[in-house]
Design a protein around this motif. Sequence first.
Motif, PDB file in Angstrom:
ATOM      1  N   UNK A 156       0.828  -1.207   0.000  1.00 47.75           N
ATOM      2  CA  UNK A 156       0.000   0.000   0.000  1.00 47.75           C
ATOM      3  C   UNK A 156       0.859   1.253   0.000  1.00 47.75           C
ATOM      4  N   UNK A 157       1.890   1.273   0.824  1.00 51.81           N
ATOM      5  CA  UNK A 157       2.768   2.439   0.871  1.00 51.81           C
ATOM      6  C   UNK A 157       3.531   2.603  -0.437  1.00 51.81           C
ATOM      7  N   UNK A 158       3.989   1.491  -1.037  1.00 54.48           N
ATOM      8  CA  UNK A 158       4.682   1.578  -2.326  1.00 54.48           C
ATOM      9  C   UNK A 158       3.751   2.102  -3.402  1.00 54.48           C
ATOM     10  N   UNK A 159       2.475   1.687  -3.373  1.00 52.93           N
ATOM     11  CA  UNK A 159       1.486   2.172  -4.351  1.00 52.93           C
ATOM     12  C   UNK A 159       1.290   3.681  -4.190  1.00 52.93           C
ATOM     13  N   UNK A 160       1.235   4.152  -2.955  1.00 48.92           N
ATOM     14  CA  UNK A 160       1.076   5.591  -2.711  1.00 48.92           C
ATOM     15  C   UNK A 160       2.315   6.356  -3.178  1.00 48.92           C
ATOM     16  N   UNK A 161       3.498   5.831  -2.847  1.00 48.78           N
ATOM     17  CA  UNK A 161       4.728   6.534  -3.190  1.00 48.78           C
ATOM     18  C   UNK A 161       4.964   6.576  -4.692  1.00 48.78           C
ATOM     19  N   UNK A 162       4.348   5.652  -5.436  1.00 52.72           N
ATOM     20  CA  UNK A 162       4.525   5.648  -6.893  1.00 52.72           C
ATOM     21  C   UNK A 162       3.954   6.907  -7.542  1.00 52.72           C
ATOM     22  N   UNK A 163       3.110   7.634  -6.837  1.00 55.88           N
ATOM     23  CA  UNK A 163       2.561   8.887  -7.359  1.00 55.88           C
ATOM     24  C   UNK A 163       3.523  10.049  -7.169  1.00 55.88           C
ATOM     25  N   UNK A 164       4.569   9.848  -6.415  1.00 57.87           N
ATOM     26  CA  UNK A 164       5.536  10.918  -6.161  1.00 57.87           C
ATOM     27  C   UNK A 164       6.615  10.946  -7.240  1.00 57.87           C
ATOM     28  N   UNK A 165       7.385  12.008  -7.246  1.00 54.39           N
ATOM     29  CA  UNK A 165       8.544  12.123  -8.121  1.00 54.39           C
ATOM     30  C   UNK A 165       9.441  10.909  -7.898  1.00 54.39           C
ATOM     31  N   UNK A 166       9.878  10.280  -8.973  1.00 56.20           N
ATOM     32  CA  UNK A 166      10.663   9.048  -8.873  1.00 56.20           C
ATOM     33  C   UNK A 166      11.948   9.257  -8.079  1.00 56.20           C
ATOM     34  N   UNK A 167      12.463  10.477  -8.079  1.00 62.79           N
ATOM     35  CA  UNK A 167      13.698  10.747  -7.341  1.00 62.79           C
ATOM     36  C   UNK A 167      13.492  10.691  -5.826  1.00 62.79           C
ATOM     37  N   UNK A 168      12.241  10.861  -5.393  1.00 60.20           N
ATOM     38  CA  UNK A 168      11.944  10.821  -3.965  1.00 60.20           C
ATOM     39  C   UNK A 168      11.611   9.413  -3.477  1.00 60.20           C
ATOM     40  N   UNK A 169      11.214   8.546  -4.377  1.00 57.80           N
ATOM     41  CA  UNK A 169      10.679   7.253  -3.946  1.00 57.80           C
ATOM     42  C   UNK A 169      11.657   6.401  -3.135  1.00 57.80           C
ATOM     43  N   UNK A 170      12.913   6.240  -3.552  1.00 58.46           N
ATOM     44  CA  UNK A 170      13.835   5.453  -2.710  1.00 58.46           C
ATOM     45  C   UNK A 170      14.010   6.043  -1.308  1.00 58.46           C
ATOM     46  N   UNK A 171      14.008   7.374  -1.223  1.00 63.75           N
ATOM     47  CA  UNK A 171      14.122   8.009   0.088  1.00 63.75           C
ATOM     48  C   UNK A 171      12.883   7.733   0.929  1.00 63.75           C
ATOM     49  N   UNK A 172      11.707   7.773   0.313  1.00 66.20           N
ATOM     50  CA  UNK A 172      10.471   7.482   1.036  1.00 66.20           C
ATOM     51  C   UNK A 172      10.450   6.036   1.518  1.00 66.20           C
ATOM     52  N   UNK A 173      10.910   5.120   0.687  1.00 64.93           N
ATOM     53  CA  UNK A 173      11.008   3.723   1.103  1.00 64.93           C
ATOM     54  C   UNK A 173      11.869   3.604   2.358  1.00 64.93           C
ATOM     55  N   UNK A 174      13.049   4.237   2.285  1.00 70.36           N
ATOM     56  CA  UNK A 174      14.001   4.100   3.385  1.00 70.36           C
ATOM     57  C   UNK A 174      13.483   4.733   4.661  1.00 70.36           C
ATOM     58  N   UNK A 175      12.966   5.953   4.593  1.00 64.73           N
ATOM     59  CA  UNK A 175      12.568   6.643   5.811  1.00 64.73           C
ATOM     60  C   UNK A 175      11.260   6.113   6.370  1.00 64.73           C
ATOM     61  N   UNK A 176      10.440   5.497   5.541  1.00 66.32           N
ATOM     62  CA  UNK A 176       9.268   4.804   6.078  1.00 66.32           C
ATOM     63  C   UNK A 176       9.702   3.619   6.922  1.00 66.32           C
ATOM     64  N   UNK A 177      10.667   2.846   6.421  1.00 68.82           N
ATOM     65  CA  UNK A 177      11.202   1.750   7.209  1.00 68.82           C
ATOM     66  C   UNK A 177      11.782   2.246   8.516  1.00 68.82           C
ATOM     67  N   UNK A 178      12.505   3.363   8.471  1.00 69.21           N
ATOM     68  CA  UNK A 178      13.113   3.922   9.675  1.00 69.21           C
ATOM     69  C   UNK A 178      12.050   4.325  10.688  1.00 69.21           C
ATOM     70  N   UNK A 179      10.993   4.993  10.219  1.00 69.15           N
ATOM     71  CA  UNK A 179       9.932   5.454  11.127  1.00 69.15           C
ATOM     72  C   UNK A 179       9.227   4.268  11.779  1.00 69.15           C
ATOM     73  N   UNK A 180       8.898   3.244  10.997  1.00 74.22           N
ATOM     74  CA  UNK A 180       8.237   2.074  11.560  1.00 74.22           C
ATOM     75  C   UNK A 180       9.137   1.372  12.571  1.00 74.22           C
ATOM     76  N   UNK A 181      10.427   1.293  12.284  1.00 76.45           N
ATOM     77  CA  UNK A 181      11.350   0.635  13.211  1.00 76.45           C
ATOM     78  C   UNK A 181      11.434   1.396  14.530  1.00 76.45           C
ATOM     79  N   UNK A 182      11.559   2.716  14.449  1.00 77.17           N
ATOM     80  CA  UNK A 182      11.632   3.523  15.669  1.00 77.17           C
ATOM     81  C   UNK A 182      10.311   3.437  16.439  1.00 77.17           C
ATOM     82  N   UNK A 183       9.185   3.457  15.706  1.00 74.67           N
ATOM     83  CA  UNK A 183       7.887   3.343  16.381  1.00 74.67           C
ATOM     84  C   UNK A 183       7.739   2.007  17.101  1.00 74.67           C
ATOM     85  N   UNK A 184       8.252   0.945  16.504  1.00 74.46           N
ATOM     86  CA  UNK A 184       8.138  -0.356  17.163  1.00 74.46           C
ATOM     87  C   UNK A 184       8.935  -0.378  18.461  1.00 74.46           C
TER      88      UNK A 184
END
Length: 456
Positions: free
Chosen positions: A89-117
């Motif tokens: 779901x998050x990858x589907x949402x991020x696909x609407x963003x500028x492609x240059x931002x997508x790898x960063x969004x992938x990475x920082x989403x993982x970081x946020x979920x890890x810190x939240x856990x």
Amino acid sequence: MAALMSRWRPSNLAPYRPEDTPDLFFWQASGIVLLVVCLAVRSWQVLSQPGLFMEDAVLFKFYYGHKRPFLDVFHSHTGQRYLNVVSDLLAWIYAWCDVRWQPHLYQWTGFVFAVLSAAAFSFSGLIRSRVMLIITPLLLGLIGLNHIFYFNTLIYVMYTSVLIALVLLVYPPPKSVIAFLVQACALVVLPWGGPYSVLVLPAVLLLAVFEKTWSKRVLFLLAFCSTLVYFTTVTGNTTRLANMLRPWVVETYFSTLLDKVITFDLLPPVSLGYWAVVAALILLLAVLLRRDEEYLRSSLVALMLVAASVALFYLSAKLPVYIRPKPCHLVTAHFFWLVFIALSADRLLTAAQVNRWWQGLAVVPFFVLIVHDNSKHPEKRWVEPELSVNAFTAVIRHYEQQALADKKQALCLLLPVRNRFMMPKVLVGDPGPNAYRVKSGDPGFEVGSHFICPTY
């Protein structure tokens, strides 16, 4: 010892009430901030560079161009029999963003979920000692999350989202409608993160026995039903109950729990006879804290999750493929074993009523454990950074602006990465069979020509 035992009074072990300790938020937040600082110091070179590691490359390729229908998030695109709906779901949402931002969004989403856990347990109200509120997020984040991929990949949200759901189950009953709705949404959505959400089922059944409030029972019911529905989507038979009838599997299961989880793989392999020592220590804690019903209930759930999460691997159809569990197969066990340790230490310190200096001294072994564990297990803090991702996405963006689809041209771009079987790849332009496939060296395609590949 007699003086210590005399301090175990029921008044010291009353259920947690936030209004009794209004200043705990500062210590809870301080522990999370310290965790983020430690992560930055420990792994800055890795966390500052997106890598599209593991199945992130597959998600990036599949959802590129934001042309996929929403219902595709309810299908597996990584070759597994189970769904990773939260990551998809998050990858589907991020696909609407500028492609240059997508790898960063992938990475920082993982970081946020890890810190939240790691942060979720601190805000559960189960930890009362200020020094333990500082050290607990460090234990869970730097040791419990046993690989750097939890912090820099989107696909590993399949594990951290389930950890958050399991921790939410032990939260006190919500005191407002908003808190109830937030927890309800989380407990409905998060079990769709990955297959380890099956642990929600026994946790709910165990906690429901002790729960008396209607709001918490409703939350349990929502989590239970959501998890059941998720498992109707699993294709094929992924469980082999007969595995536990094999003596070598049973022996390996118990040795894994002892060597890889309880001792954190920091000691040489020990005899299974040491289980008697472990059982005696757990029983001693239960006796010392026997009046603390909240501790006994939460500890029972944590220990159940430790044992059950490792059992899932040995009951899996993938056992013949792996034989020995990987870090991702043990993350839930590591996490909740540390929850049990942190909770036990907190209640001992609180019940003994030692002063702050002695409390500070008591957590020194935890800092030593963190440093030693991270030194012995470099995979928790390091992976070879992929420095070409930003250049790769910049080339994709460049050719997106060339209107290749209008020219009936298609350009395949690949990020070649050493020692990786999943590499990011996209098709820019016209995906139709009649489109001309650009080759490396074609006029007008000099930019990023080393990324051009012949087939998609």
